[in-house]
Design an enzyme around this catalytic site. Sequence first.
Site, short mmCIF file in Angstrom:
data_model
loop_
_atom_site.label_atom_id
_atom_site.label_comp_id
_atom_site.label_asym_id
_atom_site.label_seq_id
_atom_site.Cartn_x
_atom_site.Cartn_y
_atom_site.Cartn_z
N ARG A 246 0.85 -1.18 0.00
CA ARG A 246 0.00 0.00 0.00
C ARG A 246 0.89 1.23 0.00
O ARG A 246 1.35 1.70 1.04
CB ARG A 246 -0.93 -0.02 1.23
CG ARG A 246 -1.68 1.27 1.45
CD ARG A 246 -2.72 1.13 2.55
NE ARG A 246 -2.21 0.59 3.81
CZ ARG A 246 -1.56 1.31 4.73
NH1 ARG A 246 -1.30 2.57 4.53
NH2 ARG A 246 -1.17 0.73 5.85
N HIS A 250 -3.34 4.51 4.62
CA HIS A 250 -4.42 3.55 4.86
C HIS A 250 -5.77 4.13 4.42
O HIS A 250 -6.57 3.47 3.77
CB HIS A 250 -4.47 3.19 6.35
CG HIS A 250 -5.59 2.28 6.72
ND1 HIS A 250 -5.64 0.96 6.34
CD2 HIS A 250 -6.72 2.51 7.43
CE1 HIS A 250 -6.75 0.41 6.81
NE2 HIS A 250 -7.43 1.33 7.47
N TYR A 259 4.46 5.26 11.15
CA TYR A 259 4.75 3.85 11.45
C TYR A 259 5.59 3.15 10.40
O TYR A 259 5.95 1.99 10.57
CB TYR A 259 3.44 3.07 11.67
CG TYR A 259 2.42 3.18 10.55
CD1 TYR A 259 2.50 2.39 9.41
CD2 TYR A 259 1.37 4.09 10.64
CE1 TYR A 259 1.57 2.49 8.39
CE2 TYR A 259 0.42 4.20 9.63
CZ TYR A 259 0.52 3.40 8.51
OH TYR A 259 -0.40 3.52 7.50
#
Length: 344
Positions: A246, A250, A259
Site C-alpha cells: 500500500r 491507509h 509507522y
Amino acid sequence: MDTVQYLDDHGKPLRDIPLSNEELLQGYRALRRARHFDERALVLQRQGRLGVYPPFRGQEAAQVGVALCLKADHDWLLPSYRESAAALTFGMPISKLILSWRADPAGWGAPPDVNMVQFYIPIATQIPQAAGVAHAQRLLGKDAVAAVFIGDGGTSEGDFHEGLNFASVFNAPLLVVVQNNGWAISVPTQKQMKVPRIAQKAQGYGIPGVTVDGNDLVAVWSVAREAVARARKGEGPTLIEALTYRVAPHTSSDDPSRYRTEEETERWLKRDPILRMKNCLLHLGLWSEAQEAELMEALEGEFLAAVEEADQAREPKPWEIVEQVYQEMQPDQLAAWSYLRREA
C-alpha cells in the site's frame, strides 16, 4: 513456498506469458483506468467532494487481475473497502463509485447486470458471507464463482477461518484473495502471524493455497484464471495471497510516516504494477507513448463525465433506504417503508 511471477521488477518477461496480446493490452488499460480513478478520487476527497477514502495505489494488479477473470452478470464480487479497482474492473460505473464514497444513498447497490455486494467496512465479515454466496451458486445449479477480498490483517479475524472452513467443507466455488500489503493499518505482518506465507493457512482447510507477486498483473491474472477454472469445475475454493504494498496511506485520514519509513515505500515504488506492465508492453512492441497519451485523455474525459453524472444524481426518497435491505421486503421493512411514505 514459491511465489508465482512472470515479470521482473522492470517489466521484462521472465518466461512465456500465458496471455494473448489482446489480453495484455486489455489488462494494461484496466490498470491505468484504476490508477486514474484512484488519483482523481483522492483529489475529490481533498476538495471536500468525497468522504473518507481508502486509496489503493500500488495494489491495482492484485485487484484487476482477479476481476478480469470474472463475468459481472454471472459471477459475484464481494469487496472489502479498498477494492475500488476490482469493482471498477468488474463493471461498477465510476459515477456509482463516487456516490458510494460520498456515502450518498444513490450510490448504494449495483446495476442489475453487476453482481457485486456493497463495500464491506467491518473487517472479515465478508468471508463467511462470500462462502454462502458461492455455496448458493452450486445449490442453484450454476457454474458461477464468487471472489472475495481481504487484507493481511483480516486473516487474523475469526470470520476468516470460519468462512474458509465452510467453503472447504461444502466445496464452494470461492476465491479468497488476500492482499498482503505488509500492514494492517500500522501493524506489520510479521507481528500478526508466525507463518511466513498467508497462503500456507490453506493447508489447514485442505484447499489449494498459492502466493503470487501481487504487483505482476500477468501472474495475478494467470493464478486467478486457474482458480476460477477449478471452481467452475466443482473443485472447490482457492486461497490466493497477493504480495503487494500500500504505497498510499491507509485512508485519506492516515499519516503512514508515523509507522513506516520512506525507504520502504521507495523500494516498492520501483516495483510499481503500472510501470512494470507498461514496460512489458513496450518490450513486446505492443505500446507507444502516443497510445499512452490517447488513453490518458480518454480516461480523463470518462472521469469528468462520471463526476458530472454523480453531481446530478437525484436525492433519494426516505423510504428508498429500506428498499436496499432484501430483494423482497420482509414485514418489518415493509412497515417502515409504508410509514416513511405516509410521513413524506
